[in-house]
Design a protein around this motif. Structure first.
Motif, short mmCIF file in Angstrom:
data_model
loop_
_atom_site.label_atom_id
_atom_site.label_comp_id
_atom_site.label_asym_id
_atom_site.label_seq_id
_atom_site.Cartn_x
_atom_site.Cartn_y
_atom_site.Cartn_z
N GLU A 58 -16.24 -10.38 -5.53
CA GLU A 58 -16.79 -10.39 -6.74
C GLU A 58 -15.60 -9.89 -7.86
OE1 GLU A 58 -20.57 -8.45 -7.58
OE2 GLU A 58 -21.49 -9.57 -6.29
N GLN A 59 -15.72 -10.75 -8.87
CA GLN A 59 -14.48 -10.51 -10.13
C GLN A 59 -14.68 -8.87 -10.37
OE1 GLN A 59 -14.28 -13.14 -13.31
NE2 GLN A 59 -12.63 -12.27 -13.97
N GLY A 60 -13.63 -8.37 -10.28
CA GLY A 60 -13.87 -6.84 -10.93
C GLY A 60 -14.19 -5.78 -9.69
N GLN A 61 -14.30 -6.14 -8.59
CA GLN A 61 -14.75 -5.47 -7.58
C GLN A 61 -13.64 -4.42 -7.20
OE1 GLN A 61 -16.37 -7.29 -4.17
NE2 GLN A 61 -16.07 -5.59 -2.82
N MET A 62 -14.00 -3.08 -7.00
CA MET A 62 -12.71 -2.34 -6.90
C MET A 62 -12.35 -2.49 -5.22
SD MET A 62 -10.70 0.12 -8.21
CE MET A 62 -11.81 1.06 -9.32
N GLN A 63 -10.97 -2.73 -5.05
CA GLN A 63 -10.46 -2.82 -3.65
C GLN A 63 -9.64 -1.65 -3.40
OE1 GLN A 63 -10.24 -6.80 -2.84
NE2 GLN A 63 -9.28 -6.45 -0.80
N ARG A 64 -9.13 -1.04 -2.15
CA ARG A 64 -8.43 -0.21 -1.82
C ARG A 64 -7.01 -0.78 -1.43
NH1 ARG A 64 -7.87 2.50 3.58
NH2 ARG A 64 -6.95 4.84 3.14
N ILE A 65 -6.00 -0.29 -1.99
CA ILE A 65 -4.81 -1.05 -1.78
C ILE A 65 -3.88 0.26 -1.16
CG2 ILE A 65 -2.33 -1.63 -2.66
CD1 ILE A 65 -4.84 -3.53 -3.28
N VAL A 66 -3.24 -0.05 0.19
CA VAL A 66 -2.41 0.80 0.90
C VAL A 66 -1.03 0.40 1.09
CG1 VAL A 66 -2.28 2.32 2.91
CG2 VAL A 66 -4.56 2.09 1.97
N ALA A 67 -0.04 1.26 0.81
CA ALA A 67 1.38 0.89 1.20
C ALA A 67 2.11 2.15 1.74
CB ALA A 67 2.08 0.13 0.01
N GLN A 68 2.95 1.96 2.40
CA GLN A 68 3.95 3.00 2.89
C GLN A 68 5.21 2.60 2.80
OE1 GLN A 68 3.14 5.50 6.60
NE2 GLN A 68 4.79 4.51 7.43
N ALA A 69 5.91 3.20 1.67
CA ALA A 69 7.25 2.78 1.33
C ALA A 69 8.44 3.79 1.75
CB ALA A 69 7.29 2.77 -0.30
N SER A 70 9.50 3.32 2.30
CA SER A 70 10.41 4.12 2.77
C SER A 70 11.64 3.92 1.41
CB SER A 70 11.10 3.50 4.01
OG SER A 70 9.91 3.28 4.79
N ALA A 71 12.57 5.07 2.03
CA ALA A 71 13.80 4.93 0.91
C ALA A 71 14.31 3.64 0.91
CB ALA A 71 14.68 5.84 1.44
N GLY A 72 14.66 3.26 -0.63
CA GLY A 72 15.16 2.06 -1.02
C GLY A 72 13.99 1.09 -1.35
N GLU A 73 12.61 1.29 -1.43
CA GLU A 73 11.67 0.71 -1.55
C GLU A 73 10.80 1.13 -3.01
OE1 GLU A 73 10.89 -1.13 2.80
OE2 GLU A 73 9.24 0.76 2.00
N ALA A 74 9.77 0.25 -3.35
CA ALA A 74 9.20 0.58 -4.71
C ALA A 74 7.66 0.36 -4.57
CB ALA A 74 9.77 0.02 -5.81
N PHE A 75 7.02 1.31 -5.41
CA PHE A 75 5.38 1.14 -5.48
C PHE A 75 5.35 1.03 -7.02
CE2 PHE A 75 0.65 1.98 -5.40
CZ PHE A 75 0.51 1.18 -4.40
N LEU A 76 4.19 0.03 -7.36
CA LEU A 76 4.05 -0.01 -8.79
C LEU A 76 2.43 0.40 -8.98
CD1 LEU A 76 4.70 -2.66 -11.53
CD2 LEU A 76 2.35 -1.96 -11.28
#
Length: 534
Positions: A420-438
């Motif tokens: 549904e619109q607005g439903q909270m969702q879990r975001i996961v990322a593993q970033a290494s040197a030279g990468e970024a996360f917003l």
């Protein structure tokens, strides 16, 4: 005549033979496929069998090969980093598959087989929100393109945020992010940019020279220094060290065209077009410089140079000697500072967090930008929190960091699985040197150091921002009245709620990772009980 009679019969015989052979081969292939699936489902694969499945059935192998092919277009150190990034992506995908299978083993027997089939499907289709390619907030190594590259270093710029997701990032179109790497004994050619830049020295030492109508300021910089380079100010940098690389993280805010910026070099740079002076007619140059045309041509038509080039150690040493670490005549709005020499905002045995706010430094004030540096030991966690107004772009400069974040926007955009619109969702990322996360404003987030790590963060629109912690000693839940806690979590759970949110009285901000096996514990148990967990 007898031969003619037998020919159709012979032909029919051969047709029946080929049909039976095809059926037999198809049955064998199906049995083999079912055997492989059964092995995989029962978790009985050894390394060689698992490698066979990845090679034959999973698109990760094809994506890995395409990634390596893209690396072939790059050179030197950039090519090596690109290949490492490809290897890390493949390794992370395999690791997710194994972790998924391990989690299935803890399920009830009647649920286990379906869980394992989902692991297979997700690994083959690559459709998980948690996977890197579908994560709108994660920017891998290949999201940064080489704007300038030579054997002596490179300048990599993250593509416009709106290129990845216009709907999410339209408000941040005018912010760009970059890494500059200059190898030992190198010089970065004089240029000016139609953008304001904030530079953070991540590694090494060097000199930064700013030249304008009023004069020149040459600065000695080292790890932790924050420098502002105004739009239109001529700048050149050098790395006089014989061994250490100079690495700089950079925030860029264009002043002409939103999201687009251009370097204007004094000399001709590779295939990037002529210098600024070469754009004028000979008449204008002769009159303005009061110099014969032949002499001007000899200067302007000299050999094209790379933007970052190897330089004479003697000349670099002279530049360094003329620089100062404490400029006196520089304008207050340009005065640099060393963030790592300030008192950390948060600190304990697990990590340190240094932060500079616009209200404290005029260098950042009119840009409404903050700068932070986080240093984390392997296994440490920067506890769950959120920023009330600031959106932060985190550049990983050392090690690997796992980000976990809640987001209400992804599900409404994807509209998959009945979200549904607005439903909270879990975001996961593993970033290494030279990468970024917003990290957008008000998105709850936590970060874990997979290995000793360091990050540089640029906070955007930080005026009156507040960082609110959801765990640790100073979490905001503890500030709620007991009656509010009872209404939120249920009156029967009030004592456990108190114990959970006060169970870490000696640790705030950074904590050590504790892996729990099986069952529900602590906050997760309470949130799931009340239906609040996504």
């Amino acid at each position: 005549m007898a031969i003619k009679t037998r020919s159709p019969l012979l032909l029919l015989f051969f047709l029946l033979f080929f049909l039976l052979s095809a059926v037999f081969l198809h049955s064998s292939a199906s049995d083999q496929s079912e055997d492989l699936d059964e092995l995989e489902l029962n978790g009985e694969l050894d390394e060689s069998e698992e490698e066979y499945l990845w090679n034959q059935q999973d698109p990760a192998r094809r994506e890995y090969q395409q990634c390596q092919q893209r690396c072939q277009r790059q050179q030197g150190q950039s090519q090596q980093q690109c290949r490492r990034s490809c290897d890390q992506q493949l390794q992370r995908r395999r690791q997710r598959f194994r972790q998924c299978q391990q989690q299935c083993q803890r399920r009830l027997p009647q649920e286990r087989q379906e869980c394992q089939r989902m692991c297979q499907q997700q690994s083959r289709q690559g459709t998980e929100v948690n996977q890197d390619r579908s994560n709108p907030y994660y920017f891998d190594y290949q999201s940064f393109r080489n704007k300038y590259q030579s054997p002596s270093g490179h300048f990599k710029v993250l593509h416009m945020l709106t290129d990845k997701n216009p709907q999410l990032f339209e408000g941040f179109r005018n912010y760009r992010f970059a890494f500059l790497v200059a190898n030992p004994n190198t010089f970065i050619q004089p240029h000016y940019v139609d953008a304001v830049s904030i530079l953070v020295v991540v590694q090494g030492r060097g000199t930064v020279s700013l030249v304008c109508q009023e004069g020149r300021e040459s600065l000695q910089v080292e790890r932790g220094h924050v420098i502002r380079v105004p739009a239109g100010v001529l700048v050149y940098l050098s790395n006089p060290d014989n061994n250490q690389v100079l690495q700089i993280a950079r925030l860029i805010e264009p002043v002409l065209i939103p999201g687009l910026f251009k370097e204007y070099f004094i000399t001709e740079i590779g295939n990037k077009g002529g210098s600024v002076l070469s754009q004028f007619s000979q008449e204008v140059l002769e009159s303005s410089l009061n110099t014969p045309r032949q002499e001007i041509e000899r200067v302007l038509q000299s050999q094209r140079r790379p933007a970052i080039e190897k330089a004479s150690p003697e000349l670099l040493r002279k530049l360094s000697q003329q620089a100062t670490s404490s400029p006196r005549q520089i304008k207050e709005i340009l005065r640099p500072f060393n963030l790592l020499r300030q008192k950390p905002a948060y600190s304990n045995n697990w990590g340190q967090f240094f932060e500079a706010h616009p209200r404290q430094h005029r260098l950042l004030e009119d840009l409404d930008v903050s700068v932070n540096i986080a240093q984390m030991k392997q296994g440490s966690i920067f506890v769950p929190h959120y920023n009330s107004k600031a959106t932060t772009v985190v550049l990983v400069t050392k090690g690997r960091v796992r980000f976990e974040m809640g987001c209400p926007h992804v599900s409404s955009m994807q509209r998959q699985g009945g979200a549904e619109q607005g439903q909270m969702q879990r975001i996961v990322a593993q970033a290494s040197a030279g990468e970024a996360f917003l990290i957008p404003a008000n998105h709850p987030v936590a970060s874990t150091a997979v290995e000793d790590a360091e990050t540089v963060g640029f906070g955007i629109r930080t005026h009156n921002n507040e960082r609110n912690f959801l765990a640790g000693q100073n979490n905001i839940i503890n500030n709620m009245e007991d009656a509010a806690k009872a209404l939120t979590f249920g009156p029967q759970q009030i004592e456990q709620v108190k114990r959970v949110f006060r169970s870490n009285p000696n640790e705030s901000y950074f904590v050590g990772s504790k892996r729990r096996e099986g069952g529900h514990h602590g906050v997760s148990w309470i949130l799931e009980l009340e239906g609040l967990a996504g």
